[in-house]
Write a protein that holds these residues in place. Structure first.
Motif, PDB file in Angstrom:
ATOM      1  N   SER A   1     -27.303 -15.451   4.808  1.00  0.00           N
ATOM      2  CA  SER A   1     -26.501 -15.599   3.588  1.00  0.00           C
ATOM      3  C   SER A   1     -27.436 -15.747   2.391  1.00  0.00           C
ATOM      4  O   SER A   1     -28.646 -15.956   2.531  1.00  0.00           O
ATOM      5  N   HIS A   2     -26.863 -15.660   1.207  1.00  0.00           N
ATOM      6  CA  HIS A   2     -27.638 -15.867  -0.011  1.00  0.00           C
ATOM      7  C   HIS A   2     -27.929 -17.357  -0.189  1.00  0.00           C
ATOM      8  O   HIS A   2     -27.168 -18.219   0.250  1.00  0.00           O
ATOM      9  N   ALA A   3     -29.028 -17.635  -0.859  1.00  0.00           N
ATOM     10  CA  ALA A   3     -29.465 -19.019  -1.020  1.00  0.00           C
ATOM     11  C   ALA A   3     -28.747 -19.667  -2.203  1.00  0.00           C
ATOM     12  O   ALA A   3     -29.329 -19.913  -3.257  1.00  0.00           O
ATOM     13  N   GLY A   4     -27.461 -19.953  -2.026  1.00  0.00           N
ATOM     14  CA  GLY A   4     -26.676 -20.662  -3.020  1.00  0.00           C
ATOM     15  C   GLY A   4     -25.810 -21.714  -2.344  1.00  0.00           C
ATOM     16  O   GLY A   4     -25.445 -21.560  -1.166  1.00  0.00           O
ATOM     17  N   ALA A   5     -25.481 -22.779  -3.060  1.00  0.00           N
ATOM     18  CA  ALA A   5     -24.732 -23.868  -2.445  1.00  0.00           C
ATOM     19  C   ALA A   5     -23.387 -23.384  -1.905  1.00  0.00           C
ATOM     20  O   ALA A   5     -22.996 -23.717  -0.782  1.00  0.00           O
ATOM     21  N   ALA A   6     -22.668 -22.578  -2.675  1.00  0.00           N
ATOM     22  CA  ALA A   6     -21.348 -22.109  -2.234  1.00  0.00           C
ATOM     23  C   ALA A   6     -21.469 -21.215  -1.002  1.00  0.00           C
ATOM     24  O   ALA A   6     -20.659 -21.312  -0.067  1.00  0.00           O
ATOM     25  N   ALA A   7     -22.518 -20.346  -0.989  1.00  0.00           N
ATOM     26  CA  ALA A   7     -22.704 -19.454   0.158  1.00  0.00           C
ATOM     27  C   ALA A   7     -23.052 -20.233   1.411  1.00  0.00           C
ATOM     28  O   ALA A   7     -22.601 -19.894   2.522  1.00  0.00           O
ATOM     29  N   LEU A   8     -23.838 -21.296   1.287  1.00  0.00           N
ATOM     30  CA  LEU A   8     -24.214 -22.089   2.458  1.00  0.00           C
ATOM     31  C   LEU A   8     -23.034 -22.911   2.980  1.00  0.00           C
ATOM     32  O   LEU A   8     -22.865 -23.074   4.196  1.00  0.00           O
ATOM     33  N   VAL A   9     -22.210 -23.435   2.065  1.00  0.00           N
ATOM     34  CA  VAL A   9     -21.002 -24.153   2.506  1.00  0.00           C
ATOM     35  C   VAL A   9     -20.075 -23.194   3.240  1.00  0.00           C
ATOM     36  O   VAL A   9     -19.470 -23.545   4.269  1.00  0.00           O
ATOM     37  N   ASP A  10     -19.958 -21.970   2.729  1.00  0.00           N
ATOM     38  CA  ASP A  10     -19.127 -20.969   3.392  1.00  0.00           C
ATOM     39  C   ASP A  10     -19.693 -20.623   4.771  1.00  0.00           C
ATOM     40  O   ASP A  10     -18.932 -20.345   5.706  1.00  0.00           O
ATOM     41  N   ALA A  11     -21.026 -20.651   4.915  1.00  0.00           N
ATOM     42  CA  ALA A  11     -21.641 -20.399   6.225  1.00  0.00           C
ATOM     43  C   ALA A  11     -21.252 -21.486   7.221  1.00  0.00           C
ATOM     44  O   ALA A  11     -20.974 -21.202   8.403  1.00  0.00           O
ATOM     45  N   CYS A  12     -21.209 -22.735   6.763  1.00  0.00           N
ATOM     46  CA  CYS A  12     -20.762 -23.827   7.638  1.00  0.00           C
ATOM     47  C   CYS A  12     -19.312 -23.604   8.086  1.00  0.00           C
ATOM     48  O   CYS A  12     -18.962 -23.845   9.250  1.00  0.00           O
ATOM     49  N   LEU A  13     -18.474 -23.154   7.151  1.00  0.00           N
ATOM     50  CA  LEU A  13     -17.071 -22.900   7.491  1.00  0.00           C
ATOM     51  C   LEU A  13     -16.951 -21.793   8.529  1.00  0.00           C
ATOM     52  O   LEU A  13     -16.145 -21.887   9.468  1.00  0.00           O
ATOM     53  N   ARG A  14     -17.767 -20.749   8.402  1.00  0.00           N
ATOM     54  CA  ARG A  14     -17.691 -19.644   9.362  1.00  0.00           C
ATOM     55  C   ARG A  14     -18.163 -20.074  10.736  1.00  0.00           C
ATOM     56  O   ARG A  14     -17.602 -19.663  11.758  1.00  0.00           O
TER      57      ARG A  14
ATOM     58  N   PRO B   1     -17.013 -32.439   6.233  1.00  0.00           N
ATOM     59  CA  PRO B   1     -17.161 -33.326   5.068  1.00  0.00           C
ATOM     60  C   PRO B   1     -18.600 -33.467   4.585  1.00  0.00           C
ATOM     61  O   PRO B   1     -18.838 -33.732   3.401  1.00  0.00           O
ATOM     62  N   TRP B   2     -19.548 -33.281   5.483  1.00  0.00           N
ATOM     63  CA  TRP B   2     -20.962 -33.430   5.096  1.00  0.00           C
ATOM     64  C   TRP B   2     -21.560 -32.158   4.518  1.00  0.00           C
ATOM     65  O   TRP B   2     -22.673 -32.161   3.996  1.00  0.00           O
ATOM     66  N   ALA B   3     -20.852 -31.027   4.579  1.00  0.00           N
ATOM     67  CA  ALA B   3     -21.428 -29.726   4.237  1.00  0.00           C
ATOM     68  C   ALA B   3     -21.884 -29.614   2.784  1.00  0.00           C
ATOM     69  O   ALA B   3     -23.018 -29.189   2.521  1.00  0.00           O
ATOM     70  N   PRO B   4     -21.060 -29.963   1.761  1.00  0.00           N
ATOM     71  CA  PRO B   4     -21.510 -29.757   0.373  1.00  0.00           C
ATOM     72  C   PRO B   4     -22.788 -30.514   0.035  1.00  0.00           C
ATOM     73  O   PRO B   4     -23.735 -29.943  -0.519  1.00  0.00           O
ATOM     74  N   ALA B   5     -22.830 -31.815   0.387  1.00  0.00           N
ATOM     75  CA  ALA B   5     -24.024 -32.606   0.058  1.00  0.00           C
ATOM     76  C   ALA B   5     -25.242 -32.118   0.841  1.00  0.00           C
ATOM     77  O   ALA B   5     -26.355 -32.038   0.298  1.00  0.00           O
ATOM     78  N   ALA B   6     -25.047 -31.767   2.117  1.00  0.00           N
ATOM     79  CA  ALA B   6     -26.171 -31.308   2.925  1.00  0.00           C
ATOM     80  C   ALA B   6     -26.720 -29.984   2.415  1.00  0.00           C
ATOM     81  O   ALA B   6     -27.941 -29.767   2.401  1.00  0.00           O
ATOM     82  N   CYS B   7     -25.853 -29.085   1.962  1.00  0.00           N
ATOM     83  CA  CYS B   7     -26.314 -27.778   1.480  1.00  0.00           C
ATOM     84  C   CYS B   7     -27.085 -27.913   0.170  1.00  0.00           C
ATOM     85  O   CYS B   7     -28.101 -27.236  -0.043  1.00  0.00           O
ATOM     86  N   VAL B   8     -26.594 -28.789  -0.726  1.00  0.00           N
ATOM     87  CA  VAL B   8     -27.323 -29.012  -1.981  1.00  0.00           C
ATOM     88  C   VAL B   8     -28.698 -29.622  -1.690  1.00  0.00           C
ATOM     89  O   VAL B   8     -29.722 -29.213  -2.263  1.00  0.00           O
ATOM     90  N   ALA B   9     -28.737 -30.615  -0.781  1.00  0.00           N
ATOM     91  CA  ALA B   9     -30.023 -31.229  -0.436  1.00  0.00           C
ATOM     92  C   ALA B   9     -30.949 -30.233   0.242  1.00  0.00           C
ATOM     93  O   ALA B   9     -32.173 -30.256   0.045  1.00  0.00           O
ATOM     94  N   LEU B  10     -30.381 -29.322   1.045  1.00  0.00           N
ATOM     95  CA  LEU B  10     -31.194 -28.312   1.714  1.00  0.00           C
ATOM     96  C   LEU B  10     -31.852 -27.380   0.706  1.00  0.00           C
ATOM     97  O   LEU B  10     -33.038 -27.043   0.827  1.00  0.00           O
ATOM     98  N   LEU B  11     -31.107 -26.970  -0.306  1.00  0.00           N
ATOM     99  CA  LEU B  11     -31.663 -26.099  -1.336  1.00  0.00           C
ATOM    100  C   LEU B  11     -32.728 -26.827  -2.154  1.00  0.00           C
ATOM    101  O   LEU B  11     -33.719 -26.224  -2.575  1.00  0.00           O
ATOM    102  N   GLU B  12     -32.513 -28.121  -2.403  1.00  0.00           N
ATOM    103  CA  GLU B  12     -33.540 -28.885  -3.113  1.00  0.00           C
ATOM    104  C   GLU B  12     -34.814 -28.987  -2.286  1.00  0.00           C
ATOM    105  O   GLU B  12     -35.926 -28.951  -2.825  1.00  0.00           O
TER     106      GLU B  12
ATOM    107  N   THR C   1     -35.891 -26.827   0.133  1.00  0.00           N
ATOM    108  CA  THR C   1     -36.560 -25.548   0.366  1.00  0.00           C
ATOM    109  C   THR C   1     -36.891 -24.799  -0.914  1.00  0.00           C
ATOM    110  O   THR C   1     -37.814 -23.991  -0.943  1.00  0.00           O
ATOM    111  N   GLY C   2     -36.118 -25.050  -1.985  1.00  0.00           N
ATOM    112  CA  GLY C   2     -36.396 -24.399  -3.258  1.00  0.00           C
ATOM    113  C   GLY C   2     -36.269 -22.887  -3.166  1.00  0.00           C
ATOM    114  O   GLY C   2     -35.426 -22.343  -2.455  1.00  0.00           O
ATOM    115  N   GLN C   3     -37.156 -22.201  -3.887  1.00  0.00           N
ATOM    116  CA  GLN C   3     -37.103 -20.740  -3.924  1.00  0.00           C
ATOM    117  C   GLN C   3     -37.646 -20.091  -2.655  1.00  0.00           C
ATOM    118  O   GLN C   3     -37.603 -18.872  -2.510  1.00  0.00           O
TER     119      GLN C   3
END
Length: 444
Positions: free
Chosen positions: A18-31, A38-49, A51-53
């Motif tokens: 998936s693309h490296a964006g918070a919404a795309a990663l949350v959608d990956a968890c849903l799939r 419940p932990w997906a949004p916070a975990a995805c934002v922290a993951l992007l922080e 790993t960065g670019q």
């Protein structure tokens, strides 16, 4: 491997596709879990922080470890725990697995400028090589044959040659079809990646003479040698190099396995030292492959970078011709020359190479300074004894005929003499003119 890790790996596979964006990663968890977590949004934002670019440069195992840590399932085990995750909650069962390949990270600016071929899959690689996928697997040693003896199904011929300094050198010569594939990799990929400016061996426009000329007229010259230069470069370094050039892991693995070889035990001389025999048994760069010189230069990039900086810190000059390291300088370098080789050996060891200390030479201005067969005390020149010997052979050929001087029964004695004169011409054209006139007077 427990259920938490399997679920985290499945989630990592989907995120990497998936693309490296918070919404795309949350959608990956849903799939993956087929239900919001419940932990997906916070975990995805922290993951992007975290790993960065470089998100898509992480592999699935590294990403799974980070996910387990962020979700809070990677607790340190205690003495009473049977498994590391025995005290943690479990992730939901996986409902969908991702079979799409990971997205390739965007090419860096320096990499985009190389115009390397786009090879996103093994199928694309086989098309580019003009070979079936099964043939690529075969030449990549996907199905290894027994390595006890030399067999007709193996990809190399083996030949032992004596070294001038004593000992033996193994030539591993690829058979015709593999040589064509390796030549394609050399011309289409490796020749487009420039080596370090200090590398003069196997580089178009540079030679042993350009390597030696950099050190002419210096007060102190240090010559060092790397031990087992080609066999010492293993397949893991070649794989990492191709991945650094932007190829996916599967393609980089196939390219690296095509370019390396494991020497069968039956082809290894038992008189070799133990370390040399072990180096040949593992997958290594074969001396005789079209790709090996270019790959060796690229693998030595960091070595060249660090040794060049070390030399510059003392006002000295550094260059490398294959496994031959040369440093030269004037007053400041001359004062530090006695201990300089220790620092060089330490850097080489850190970069995965070993210095052959028995071949280390410190040549001061009062003695002959010779690099790759070229005398460099004042300017690049041929050693006097070599010149006098060649001149005597040519003179006797004029007087007594060439057959009288072909004592080693060379098949094409005329071509051998012409090659020797051409080498002198490359080093010192003025002295070569006298030899050329003698050669022209020989009655063939």
């Amino acid at each position: 491997m427990n259920a938490n890790r399997l679920a985290a790996l499945a989630l990592a596979d989907t995120m990497l596709a998936s693309h490296a964006g918070a919404a795309a990663l949350v959608d990956a968890c849903l799939r993956v879990f087929d239900a919001p977590q419940p932990w997906a949004p916070a975990a995805c934002v922290a993951l992007l922080e975290r790993t960065g670019q470089h998100f898509h440069f992480f592999n699935r195992h590294e990403l799974a470890n980070i996910l387990l840590e962020l979700i809070g399932l990677q607790d340190e085990p205690t003495e009473d725990d049977d498994e590391p995750f025995s005290r943690a909650l479990t992730l939901p069962p996986v409902r969908r697995y991702c079979i799409d390949p990971p997205l390739r990270p965007p090419a860096e600016d320096w990499l985009a400028g190389l115009s390397l071929p786009d090879l996103p899959s093994l199928g694309a690689l086989s098309t580019w090589l003009n070979e079936p996928v099964g043939a690529v697997d075969w030449f990549a040693d996907r199905w290894r044959v027994p390595g006890e003896a030399v067999a007709p199904l193996q990809h190399y011929h083996y030949r032992w040659l004596p070294k001038k300094s004593g000992g033996l050198r193994l030539l591993e010569i690829p058979k015709q079809r593999l040589r064509r594939i390796q030549s394609k990799i050399l011309r289409g990929i490796l020749d487009r990646v420039p080596p370090h400016p200090a590398a003069h061996g196997f580089v178009r426009g540079r030679s042993c003479v350009s390597h030696a000329a950099l050190h002419a007229g210096r007060r102190a010259v240090i010559r060092m040698d790397l031990k087992d230069f080609f066999p010492g470069i293993r397949d893991a370094r070649i794989h990492a190099l191709f991945e650094k050039l932007g190829f996916p892991a599967a393609v980089a693995g196939a390219l690296s396995r095509i370019c390396v070889n494991r020497t069968p035990r039956g082809a290894i001389d038992p008189a070799l030292p133990f370390a040399a025999r072990q180096a040949l048994k593992f997958a290594h760069l074969p001396q005789g492959s079209p790709c090996s010189p270019a790959l060796a230069n690229l693998c030595a990039w960091r070595l060249d970078l660090r040794l060049d900086a070390l030399a510059r810190s003392l006002g000295a000059t550094y260059s490398r011709y294959a496994d031959d390291l040369v440093f030269s300088g004037d007053c400041t370098f001359k004062r530090a020359a006695d201990r300089f080789h220790v620092r060089v050996a330490a850097i080489a060891l850190e970069e995965g190479f070993t210095v052959n200390t028995r071949k280390t030479r410190l040549m001061r201005e009062g003695a002959r300074q010779q690099v790759t067969g070229v005398v460099i005390n004042r300017h690049p020149n041929i050693a006097r004894d070599d010149y006098d010997r060649l001149k005597a052979i040519l003179t006797n050929c004029v007087r007594h005929g060439p057959a009288s001087q072909n004592r080693e029964a060379r098949a094409d004695f005329r071509a051998w003499l012409a090659g020797r004169i051409s080498y002198v011409m490359m080093v010192n054209s003025k002295r070569a003119g006298k030899l050329q006139r003698l050669f022209d007077n020989i009655d063939w």
